[in-house]
Design a protein around this motif. Sequence first.
Motif, PDB file in Angstrom:
ATOM      1  N   ARG A 162       0.818  -1.214   0.000  1.00  0.00           N
ATOM      2  CA  ARG A 162       0.000   0.000   0.000  1.00  0.00           C
ATOM      3  C   ARG A 162       0.854   1.267   0.000  1.00  0.00           C
ATOM      4  O   ARG A 162       0.314   2.372  -0.035  1.00  0.00           O
ATOM      5  CB  ARG A 162      -0.922   0.011   1.218  1.00  0.00           C
ATOM      6  CG  ARG A 162      -1.895  -1.162   1.293  1.00  0.00           C
ATOM      7  CD  ARG A 162      -3.072  -0.964   0.393  1.00  0.00           C
ATOM      8  NE  ARG A 162      -3.938   0.110   0.899  1.00  0.00           N
ATOM      9  CZ  ARG A 162      -4.936   0.633   0.219  1.00  0.00           C
ATOM     10  NH1 ARG A 162      -5.186   0.215  -1.013  1.00  0.00           N
ATOM     11  NH2 ARG A 162      -5.671   1.590   0.743  1.00  0.00           N
ATOM     12  N   GLY A 163       2.164   1.116   0.057  1.00  0.00           N
ATOM     13  CA  GLY A 163       3.053   2.272   0.012  1.00  0.00           C
ATOM     14  C   GLY A 163       2.844   3.231   1.163  1.00  0.00           C
ATOM     15  O   GLY A 163       2.925   4.440   1.004  1.00  0.00           O
ATOM     16  N   GLY A 164       2.574   2.666   2.341  1.00  0.00           N
ATOM     17  CA  GLY A 164       2.334   3.518   3.498  1.00  0.00           C
ATOM     18  C   GLY A 164       0.929   4.073   3.546  1.00  0.00           C
ATOM     19  O   GLY A 164       0.629   4.947   4.366  1.00  0.00           O
ATOM     20  N   GLY A 165       0.049   3.559   2.688  1.00  0.00           N
ATOM     21  CA  GLY A 165      -1.308   4.087   2.615  1.00  0.00           C
ATOM     22  C   GLY A 165      -2.258   3.512   3.634  1.00  0.00           C
ATOM     23  O   GLY A 165      -3.453   3.789   3.588  1.00  0.00           O
ATOM     24  N   CYS A 166      -1.767   2.682   4.560  1.00  0.00           N
ATOM     25  CA  CYS A 166      -2.628   2.195   5.635  1.00  0.00           C
ATOM     26  C   CYS A 166      -1.793   2.044   6.900  1.00  0.00           C
ATOM     27  O   CYS A 166      -0.598   1.769   6.834  1.00  0.00           O
ATOM     28  CB  CYS A 166      -3.302   0.865   5.262  1.00  0.00           C
ATOM     29  SG  CYS A 166      -2.192  -0.519   5.002  1.00  0.00           S
ATOM     30  N   ASP A 167      -2.447   2.222   8.053  1.00  0.00           N
ATOM     31  CA  ASP A 167      -1.718   2.102   9.312  1.00  0.00           C
ATOM     32  C   ASP A 167      -1.612   0.638   9.725  1.00  0.00           C
ATOM     33  O   ASP A 167      -2.134  -0.259   9.046  1.00  0.00           O
ATOM     34  CB  ASP A 167      -2.356   2.949  10.404  1.00  0.00           C
ATOM     35  CG  ASP A 167      -3.806   2.534  10.694  1.00  0.00           C
ATOM     36  OD1 ASP A 167      -4.183   1.384  10.406  1.00  0.00           O
ATOM     37  OD2 ASP A 167      -4.565   3.383  11.221  1.00  0.00           O
ATOM     38  N   GLU A 168      -0.962   0.398  10.857  1.00  0.00           N
ATOM     39  CA  GLU A 168      -0.705  -0.979  11.302  1.00  0.00           C
ATOM     40  C   GLU A 168      -1.992  -1.743  11.552  1.00  0.00           C
ATOM     41  O   GLU A 168      -2.113  -2.921  11.181  1.00  0.00           O
ATOM     42  CB  GLU A 168       0.145  -0.950  12.573  1.00  0.00           C
ATOM     43  CG  GLU A 168       0.526  -2.333  13.075  1.00  0.00           C
ATOM     44  CD  GLU A 168       1.395  -2.283  14.313  1.00  0.00           C
ATOM     45  OE1 GLU A 168       1.562  -3.333  14.962  1.00  0.00           O
ATOM     46  OE2 GLU A 168       1.908  -1.184  14.641  1.00  0.00           O
ATOM     47  N   ASP A 169      -2.975  -1.101  12.179  1.00  0.00           N
ATOM     48  CA  ASP A 169      -4.237  -1.790  12.481  1.00  0.00           C
ATOM     49  C   ASP A 169      -4.963  -2.194  11.199  1.00  0.00           C
ATOM     50  O   ASP A 169      -5.493  -3.308  11.092  1.00  0.00           O
ATOM     51  CB  ASP A 169      -5.145  -0.896  13.320  1.00  0.00           C
ATOM     52  CG  ASP A 169      -4.655  -0.762  14.760  1.00  0.00           C
ATOM     53  OD1 ASP A 169      -3.823  -1.592  15.176  1.00  0.00           O
ATOM     54  OD2 ASP A 169      -5.108   0.166  15.456  1.00  0.00           O
ATOM     55  N   GLU A 170      -5.000  -1.290  10.217  1.00  0.00           N
ATOM     56  CA  GLU A 170      -5.665  -1.614   8.954  1.00  0.00           C
ATOM     57  C   GLU A 170      -4.931  -2.741   8.231  1.00  0.00           C
ATOM     58  O   GLU A 170      -5.571  -3.651   7.676  1.00  0.00           O
ATOM     59  CB  GLU A 170      -5.740  -0.387   8.041  1.00  0.00           C
ATOM     60  CG  GLU A 170      -6.456  -0.683   6.725  1.00  0.00           C
ATOM     61  CD  GLU A 170      -6.435   0.475   5.742  1.00  0.00           C
ATOM     62  OE1 GLU A 170      -6.626   0.215   4.534  1.00  0.00           O
ATOM     63  OE2 GLU A 170      -6.233   1.627   6.173  1.00  0.00           O
ATOM     64  N   ALA A 215      -4.679  -5.356  -6.787  1.00  0.00           N
ATOM     65  CA  ALA A 215      -5.562  -4.186  -6.634  1.00  0.00           C
ATOM     66  C   ALA A 215      -5.145  -3.297  -5.472  1.00  0.00           C
ATOM     67  O   ALA A 215      -5.553  -2.129  -5.411  1.00  0.00           O
ATOM     68  CB  ALA A 215      -7.004  -4.656  -6.435  1.00  0.00           C
ATOM     69  N   MET A 216      -4.333  -3.837  -4.567  1.00  0.00           N
ATOM     70  CA  MET A 216      -3.877  -3.039  -3.429  1.00  0.00           C
ATOM     71  C   MET A 216      -2.767  -2.051  -3.807  1.00  0.00           C
ATOM     72  O   MET A 216      -2.551  -1.064  -3.113  1.00  0.00           O
ATOM     73  CB  MET A 216      -3.307  -3.951  -2.333  1.00  0.00           C
ATOM     74  CG  MET A 216      -4.297  -4.791  -1.599  1.00  0.00           C
ATOM     75  SD  MET A 216      -3.420  -5.708  -0.290  1.00  0.00           S
ATOM     76  CE  MET A 216      -4.646  -6.942   0.104  1.00  0.00           C
ATOM     77  N   VAL A 217      -2.063  -2.354  -4.880  1.00  0.00           N
ATOM     78  CA  VAL A 217      -0.906  -1.530  -5.247  1.00  0.00           C
ATOM     79  C   VAL A 217      -1.387  -0.167  -5.693  1.00  0.00           C
ATOM     80  O   VAL A 217      -2.176  -0.042  -6.642  1.00  0.00           O
ATOM     81  CB  VAL A 217      -0.068  -2.198  -6.358  1.00  0.00           C
ATOM     82  CG1 VAL A 217       1.145  -1.324  -6.694  1.00  0.00           C
ATOM     83  CG2 VAL A 217       0.372  -3.601  -5.942  1.00  0.00           C
ATOM     84  N   ARG A 218      -0.939   0.854  -5.007  1.00  0.00           N
ATOM     85  CA  ARG A 218      -1.362   2.220  -5.357  1.00  0.00           C
ATOM     86  C   ARG A 218      -0.574   2.695  -6.570  1.00  0.00           C
ATOM     87  O   ARG A 218       0.626   2.393  -6.700  1.00  0.00           O
ATOM     88  CB  ARG A 218      -1.099   3.152  -4.178  1.00  0.00           C
ATOM     89  CG  ARG A 218      -2.056   2.911  -3.012  1.00  0.00           C
ATOM     90  CD  ARG A 218      -1.675   3.785  -1.815  1.00  0.00           C
ATOM     91  NE  ARG A 218      -2.667   3.640  -0.759  1.00  0.00           N
ATOM     92  CZ  ARG A 218      -3.740   4.380  -0.626  1.00  0.00           C
ATOM     93  NH1 ARG A 218      -3.994   5.333  -1.504  1.00  0.00           N
ATOM     94  NH2 ARG A 218      -4.571   4.196   0.359  1.00  0.00           N
TER      95      ARG A 218
END
Length: 220
Positions: A162-170, A215-218
């Motif tokens: 996600r290239g840093g697009g989500c935090d640890e919990d997500e 699909a997750m790759v930004r």
Amino acid sequence: MPSTARAPSGYRKGEETRARILDAALVEFGLGGYAAATTRQIADRAEVNLPALTYYFGGKEGLYLACAQTIVAGYRDGVGHVALDVTRALGQADMTPAEAAALLRRLMAALAHFLLSAGEASHRTLFVQREIASPGPAFEILYAELWRPGIAMAAELIARVRGGGCDEDEARLRAVMMISSLTGLVEGRDIVARAIGDPDQLDAVVAILNDQIDAMVRPA
């Protein structure tokens, strides 16, 4: 000399007996849980006498815990080499999202093969399902050796995909949902068979997982 000649054969026979007892125990513990399964049922299913269970495992509890360790060993055989590659790669700070996605595809494919392949997987599945429904001491072994490290590894890869697009919990939640989709296919095999006709579509499952990962790759 004669005794050395007989030793390999005796050893093989002992290993075969031990494996047969473990297979029987996985089924009986899976069907009834630790409390309900009896050593007599396990011995009858394995076609051995009761003293054999004590000889190889020390008793019911030792056999029960050995079942969990057998599942862990199977996981390491099937997924361990990929997990090792992932662990080494995660030590590189400059991993790109595309590289992380490729590793996540490998990891999930290995896990899918471990969970969904036919044969002894059905015995493992019975045991794991029972531990999830009614946790016992074996649950702690499975969580510590399989679920916790697997979720942590997948979550870290997802965060990098996600290239840093989500935090640890997500990232952890995404990892749990992705892994749960595989265990759900195993646990709901009968429902899946009625819904899609053939529950054993391993290649199709892996292909869909790959699509989800891609699909997750930004976009760069």
